[in-house]
Design a protein around this motif. Sequence first.
Motif, PDB file in Angstrom:
ATOM      1  N   UNK A  35      -0.541  12.028   9.685  1.00 38.93           N
ATOM      2  CA  UNK A  35       0.566  11.521  10.354  1.00 38.93           C
ATOM      3  C   UNK A  35       1.471  10.093  10.279  1.00 38.93           C
ATOM      4  N   UNK A  36       2.137   9.158  10.603  1.00 39.91           N
ATOM      5  CA  UNK A  36       2.928   8.167  10.854  1.00 39.91           C
ATOM      6  C   UNK A  36       1.873   7.438  10.844  1.00 39.91           C
ATOM      7  N   UNK A  37       2.486   6.346   9.604  1.00 45.05           N
ATOM      8  CA  UNK A  37       1.809   4.892   9.205  1.00 45.05           C
ATOM      9  C   UNK A  37       1.487   4.340   9.560  1.00 45.05           C
ATOM     10  N   UNK A  38       2.159   4.385  10.913  1.00 45.56           N
ATOM     11  CA  UNK A  38       2.210   2.749  11.397  1.00 45.56           C
ATOM     12  C   UNK A  38       1.646   3.184  13.111  1.00 45.56           C
TER      13      UNK A  38
ATOM     14  N   UNK B 264       0.751  -1.038   0.275  1.00 46.74           N
ATOM     15  CA  UNK B 264      -0.054  -0.268   0.194  1.00 46.74           C
ATOM     16  C   UNK B 264       0.793   1.076   0.104  1.00 46.74           C
ATOM     17  N   UNK B 265       0.234   1.983  -0.182  1.00 46.04           N
ATOM     18  CA  UNK B 265       1.164   3.500  -0.501  1.00 46.04           C
ATOM     19  C   UNK B 265      -0.322   4.315   0.440  1.00 46.04           C
ATOM     20  N   UNK B 266       0.680   5.821   0.904  1.00 42.94           N
ATOM     21  CA  UNK B 266       0.072   6.622   2.123  1.00 42.94           C
ATOM     22  C   UNK B 266       0.150   6.924   1.901  1.00 42.94           C
ATOM     23  N   UNK B 267      -0.699   8.694   1.752  1.00 41.48           N
ATOM     24  CA  UNK B 267      -0.933   9.703   1.862  1.00 41.48           C
ATOM     25  C   UNK B 267      -1.906  10.596   2.899  1.00 41.48           C
TER      26      UNK B 267
ATOM     27  N   UNK C 284       1.824  -1.854   7.718  1.00 37.49           N
ATOM     28  CA  UNK C 284       0.300  -0.983   7.603  1.00 37.49           C
ATOM     29  C   UNK C 284       0.640  -1.154   6.237  1.00 37.49           C
ATOM     30  N   UNK C 285       1.819  -1.330   6.023  1.00 32.62           N
ATOM     31  CA  UNK C 285       1.635  -0.689   3.689  1.00 32.62           C
ATOM     32  C   UNK C 285       2.655  -2.208   3.319  1.00 32.62           C
ATOM     33  N   UNK C 286       2.528  -3.442   4.325  1.00 37.43           N
ATOM     34  CA  UNK C 286       2.331  -4.712   3.984  1.00 37.43           C
ATOM     35  C   UNK C 286       1.870  -5.161   4.744  1.00 37.43           C
ATOM     36  N   UNK C 287       1.180  -6.030   3.815  1.00 33.62           N
ATOM     37  CA  UNK C 287      -0.374  -6.689   4.858  1.00 33.62           C
ATOM     38  C   UNK C 287      -0.359  -8.039   3.673  1.00 33.62           C
ATOM     39  N   UNK C 288      -0.391  -9.305   4.409  1.00 38.49           N
ATOM     40  CA  UNK C 288      -1.000 -10.338   4.178  1.00 38.49           C
ATOM     41  C   UNK C 288      -2.785 -10.351   3.958  1.00 38.49           C
ATOM     42  N   UNK C 289      -3.668 -10.649   3.277  1.00 39.39           N
ATOM     43  CA  UNK C 289      -4.936 -10.226   2.659  1.00 39.39           C
ATOM     44  C   UNK C 289      -5.727 -11.471   2.739  1.00 39.39           C
ATOM     45  N   UNK C 290      -6.394 -11.728   2.430  1.00 40.94           N
ATOM     46  CA  UNK C 290      -7.728 -13.129   2.408  1.00 40.94           C
ATOM     47  C   UNK C 290      -8.360 -12.180   1.736  1.00 40.94           C
ATOM     48  N   UNK C 291      -8.455 -13.097   0.441  1.00 44.65           N
ATOM     49  CA  UNK C 291      -9.923 -11.800  -0.877  1.00 44.65           C
ATOM     50  C   UNK C 291     -11.111 -13.154  -0.905  1.00 44.65           C
ATOM     51  N   UNK C 292     -12.434 -13.267  -1.225  1.00 42.64           N
ATOM     52  CA  UNK C 292     -13.267 -13.756  -1.731  1.00 42.64           C
ATOM     53  C   UNK C 292     -13.290 -13.810  -2.812  1.00 42.64           C
TER      54      UNK C 292
END
Length: 90
Positions: free
Chosen positions: A20-23, A14-17, A64-72
């Motif tokens: 505040x601090x992304x974390x 992800x990118x953050x815009x 918060x910028x790199x995540x493991x996600x599960x999608x249907x």
Amino acid sequence: MITIKLYELSYDTYSYHGGTDAELESPDSANFDLDDGKVLGIYSSYELALQKKEFFSTNYSTNNLKRLNIYDVLLDRAEWEEGFITLGEC
């Protein structure tokens, strides 16, 4: 129509815009935009995808910028009978 439900495990960047601090920001915040995703696997049950997510979490750096996600992933009968699928954005 017959629909088959599968679960995609993805390593997403992800990118953050935000201001505040992304974390410190909630991962569900609108200040994050999905940039890139790498499919790690497609599984027949959510429980199996969750087990694989736990396994991959030891090998992949997450925050918060790199995540493991599960999608249907929903496939109709025609897509299933074709013998191959092309995954788009989920």
